[in-house]
Design a protein around this motif. Structure first.
Motif, mmCIF file in Angstrom:
data_model
loop_
_atom_site.group_PDB
_atom_site.id
_atom_site.type_symbol
_atom_site.label_atom_id
_atom_site.label_comp_id
_atom_site.label_asym_id
_atom_site.label_seq_id
_atom_site.Cartn_x
_atom_site.Cartn_y
_atom_site.Cartn_z
ATOM 1 N N MET A 1 6.836 9.400 12.549
ATOM 2 C CA MET A 1 6.171 8.161 13.090
ATOM 3 C C MET A 1 6.079 7.107 12.083
ATOM 4 O O MET A 1 5.819 7.259 10.946
ATOM 5 N N SER A 2 6.462 5.981 12.717
ATOM 6 C CA SER A 2 6.495 4.803 11.723
ATOM 7 C C SER A 2 5.241 4.076 11.414
ATOM 8 O O SER A 2 4.487 4.183 11.960
ATOM 9 N N GLU A 3 4.732 3.585 10.132
ATOM 10 C CA GLU A 3 3.833 3.082 9.820
ATOM 11 C C GLU A 3 3.504 1.619 10.581
ATOM 12 O O GLU A 3 4.450 0.931 10.648
ATOM 13 N N ALA A 4 2.324 1.558 11.120
ATOM 14 C CA ALA A 4 1.808 0.324 11.730
ATOM 15 C C ALA A 4 2.063 -0.724 10.678
ATOM 16 O O ALA A 4 1.655 -0.765 9.447
ATOM 17 N N PRO A 5 2.507 -1.949 11.207
ATOM 18 C CA PRO A 5 2.576 -3.354 10.512
ATOM 19 C C PRO A 5 1.128 -3.657 10.113
ATOM 20 O O PRO A 5 0.049 -3.664 10.897
ATOM 21 N N LYS A 6 1.173 -4.230 8.796
ATOM 22 C CA LYS A 6 -0.178 -4.544 8.261
ATOM 23 C C LYS A 6 -0.697 -5.686 8.881
ATOM 24 O O LYS A 6 -0.099 -6.937 9.184
ATOM 25 N N SER A 7 -1.951 -5.747 9.156
ATOM 26 C CA SER A 7 -2.542 -7.221 9.832
ATOM 27 C C SER A 7 -2.539 -8.239 8.789
ATOM 28 O O SER A 7 -2.737 -7.871 7.761
ATOM 29 N N PRO A 8 -2.965 -9.651 9.183
ATOM 30 C CA PRO A 8 -3.267 -10.576 8.340
ATOM 31 C C PRO A 8 -4.449 -10.071 7.314
ATOM 32 O O PRO A 8 -4.552 -10.517 6.101
ATOM 33 N N ASP A 9 -5.442 -9.594 8.251
ATOM 34 C CA ASP A 9 -6.486 -9.211 7.249
ATOM 35 C C ASP A 9 -6.306 -8.210 6.068
ATOM 36 O O ASP A 9 -6.695 -8.343 5.148
ATOM 37 N N ASP A 10 -5.605 -7.205 6.776
ATOM 38 C CA ASP A 10 -5.085 -6.268 5.597
ATOM 39 C C ASP A 10 -4.205 -6.834 4.356
ATOM 40 O O ASP A 10 -4.426 -6.743 3.272
ATOM 41 N N SER A 12 -4.395 -9.763 3.336
ATOM 42 C CA SER A 12 -5.435 -10.757 2.796
ATOM 43 C C SER A 12 -6.212 -9.970 1.487
ATOM 44 O O SER A 12 -6.578 -10.308 0.563
ATOM 45 N N ARG A 13 -6.721 -8.632 2.095
ATOM 46 C CA ARG A 13 -7.546 -7.836 1.461
ATOM 47 C C ARG A 13 -6.477 -7.251 0.180
ATOM 48 O O ARG A 13 -7.133 -7.215 -1.101
ATOM 49 N N ILE A 14 -5.330 -7.113 0.229
ATOM 50 C CA ILE A 14 -4.609 -6.688 -0.737
ATOM 51 C C ILE A 14 -4.268 -7.760 -1.719
ATOM 52 O O ILE A 14 -4.223 -7.332 -2.828
ATOM 53 N N GLN A 15 -4.093 -8.731 -1.057
ATOM 54 C CA GLN A 15 -3.890 -9.918 -2.103
ATOM 55 C C GLN A 15 -5.232 -10.115 -2.890
ATOM 56 O O GLN A 15 -4.989 -10.401 -4.138
ATOM 57 N N SER A 16 -6.260 -10.129 -2.568
ATOM 58 C CA SER A 16 -7.600 -10.137 -3.091
ATOM 59 C C SER A 16 -7.765 -9.310 -4.291
ATOM 60 O O SER A 16 -8.177 -9.432 -5.320
ATOM 61 N N PHE A 17 -7.338 -7.930 -3.652
ATOM 62 C CA PHE A 17 -7.422 -6.755 -4.881
ATOM 63 C C PHE A 17 -6.363 -7.128 -5.981
ATOM 64 O O PHE A 17 -6.881 -6.728 -7.276
ATOM 65 N N GLY A 18 -5.148 -7.556 -5.644
ATOM 66 C CA GLY A 18 -4.392 -7.711 -6.903
ATOM 67 C C GLY A 18 -4.754 -8.889 -7.671
ATOM 68 O O GLY A 18 -4.519 -8.901 -8.865
ATOM 69 N N LYS A 19 -5.495 -9.907 -7.173
ATOM 70 C CA LYS A 19 -6.080 -11.025 -7.960
ATOM 71 C C LYS A 19 -7.264 -10.560 -8.880
ATOM 72 O O LYS A 19 -7.230 -10.962 -10.166
ATOM 73 N N MET A 20 -7.870 -9.514 -8.370
ATOM 74 C CA MET A 20 -8.955 -8.721 -8.925
ATOM 75 C C MET A 20 -8.396 -7.930 -10.365
ATOM 76 O O MET A 20 -9.133 -8.253 -11.487
ATOM 77 N N MET A 21 -7.297 -7.361 -9.928
ATOM 78 C CA MET A 21 -6.747 -6.624 -11.076
ATOM 79 C C MET A 21 -6.204 -7.539 -12.047
ATOM 80 O O MET A 21 -6.146 -7.242 -13.123
ATOM 81 N N ASP A 22 -5.522 -8.481 -11.717
ATOM 82 C CA ASP A 22 -5.000 -9.535 -12.415
ATOM 83 C C ASP A 22 -6.060 -9.978 -13.620
ATOM 84 O O ASP A 22 -5.788 -10.158 -14.764
ATOM 85 N N ILE A 23 -7.282 -10.410 -13.130
ATOM 86 C CA ILE A 23 -8.306 -10.870 -13.815
ATOM 87 C C ILE A 23 -8.998 -9.725 -14.882
ATOM 88 O O ILE A 23 -8.853 -9.984 -16.119
ATOM 89 N N LEU A 24 -9.218 -8.641 -14.190
ATOM 90 C CA LEU A 24 -9.372 -7.215 -15.201
ATOM 91 C C LEU A 24 -8.559 -7.135 -16.425
ATOM 92 O O LEU A 24 -8.760 -6.792 -17.579
ATOM 93 N N ALA A 25 -7.136 -7.169 -16.032
ATOM 94 C CA ALA A 25 -6.271 -7.092 -16.866
ATOM 95 C C ALA A 25 -5.915 -8.152 -18.003
ATOM 96 O O ALA A 25 -5.174 -7.877 -18.832
#
Length: 264
Positions: A1-10, A12-25
């Motif tokens: 079964m193929s993975e469902a495409p990520k929604s715009p909200d998903d 956006s959340r991934i990008q936000s988490f990435g920015k948080m990690m960049d700040i912590l790092a």
């Protein structure tokens, strides 16, 4: 079964988490306290974005801010989560019975240290039954890698760029025996590689002598070390020769438990 495409909200959340990690790092042992401008520059973010994320991280205890200077630093919640992660590491679980055995055979304190890129962090400690310690050092004590046996046991098997990074801030003298130069350290590390174990000859603490051997992960990389530590009158230079075999055997056993297989 193929993975469902990520929604715009998903996304956006991934990008936000990435920015948080960049700040912590952006916070390191060298840059422990930073201004908003420094954090934004290190994370590659606009100041307004960095400020918004820092405020959110401060609310959950991942970031703290000095009331007087306004500088930001990593918060206590990260320390708590880090200790929880260390407690569940394969290393901790696999090393414990071997450390117990080593402490009984040596009659001295045994330390397990992990290299964080600059220092070594003591994540486990076993004391002999007749000298039980009242201090719990697990996950709380760190020391420079260049003047401890566990640190030098790891450094000896790193690239020269790692040694340069560790010594870039200078080599503080803790005792009269602390190695005084990078050249002296490199010579000591070469000797460590040759014999298979490192010695701390009262270099970090006065009248304390330690012997340590490197621990390898499944990929063969040295990332930790185990040591025997005792007062210099008990752990004499002659006894170091006797203890070194036990320490190397223990480090090898732990490495094998972690999946390391020595290739011919």
């Amino acid at each position: 079964m193929s993975e469902a495409p990520k929604s715009p909200d998903d996304k956006s959340r991934i990008q936000s988490f990435g920015k948080m990690m960049d700040i912590l790092a952006s916070f390191t042992t060298v840059h422990r306290a930073q201004s908003l401008a420094q954090v934004a520059q290190a994370a590659g973010l606009p100041r307004a974005t960095a400020h918004r994320i820092l405020s959110a991280l401060r609310e959950i205890g991942f970031i703290q801010q000095d009331a007087r200077s306004g500088l930001y630093g990593l918060g206590i919640r990260l320390f708590e989560l880090g200790n929880l992660a260390l407690a569940n590491m394969d290393l901790m679980r696999e090393a414990k019975p071997f450390m117990d055995r080593l402490s009984r055979l040596a009659g001295e304190t045994v330390h397990l240290g992990v290299f964080d890129g600059y220092n070594v962090i003591v994540v486990e400690r076993e004391d002999p039954q007749d000298r039980l310690s009242s201090r719990d050092l697990s996950g709380t004590e760190s020391a420079p890698a260049y003047c401890t046996s566990v640190g030098k046991a790891v450094l000896a098997f790193q690239g020269p760029e790692v040694v340069a990074r560790v010594t870039a801030g200078g080599m503080r003298h803790f005792t009269a025996n602390t190695l005084a130069s990078v050249e002296a350290l490199n010579a000591d590390l070469a000797a460590t590689r040759e014999r298979g174990y490192a010695i701390d000859d009262s270099e970090h603490q006065v009248w304390v002598r330690c012997v340590a051997a490197p621990i390898r992960n499944a990929g063969g990389q040295v990332f930790a070390a185990v040591s025997v530590t005792g007062s210099a009158d008990r752990v004499t230079p002659e006894r170091v020769q006797q203890l070194s075999g036990l320490v190397m055997q223990t480090a090898d056993s732990i490495s094998r438990q972690l999946g390391f297989v020595e290739r011919a």
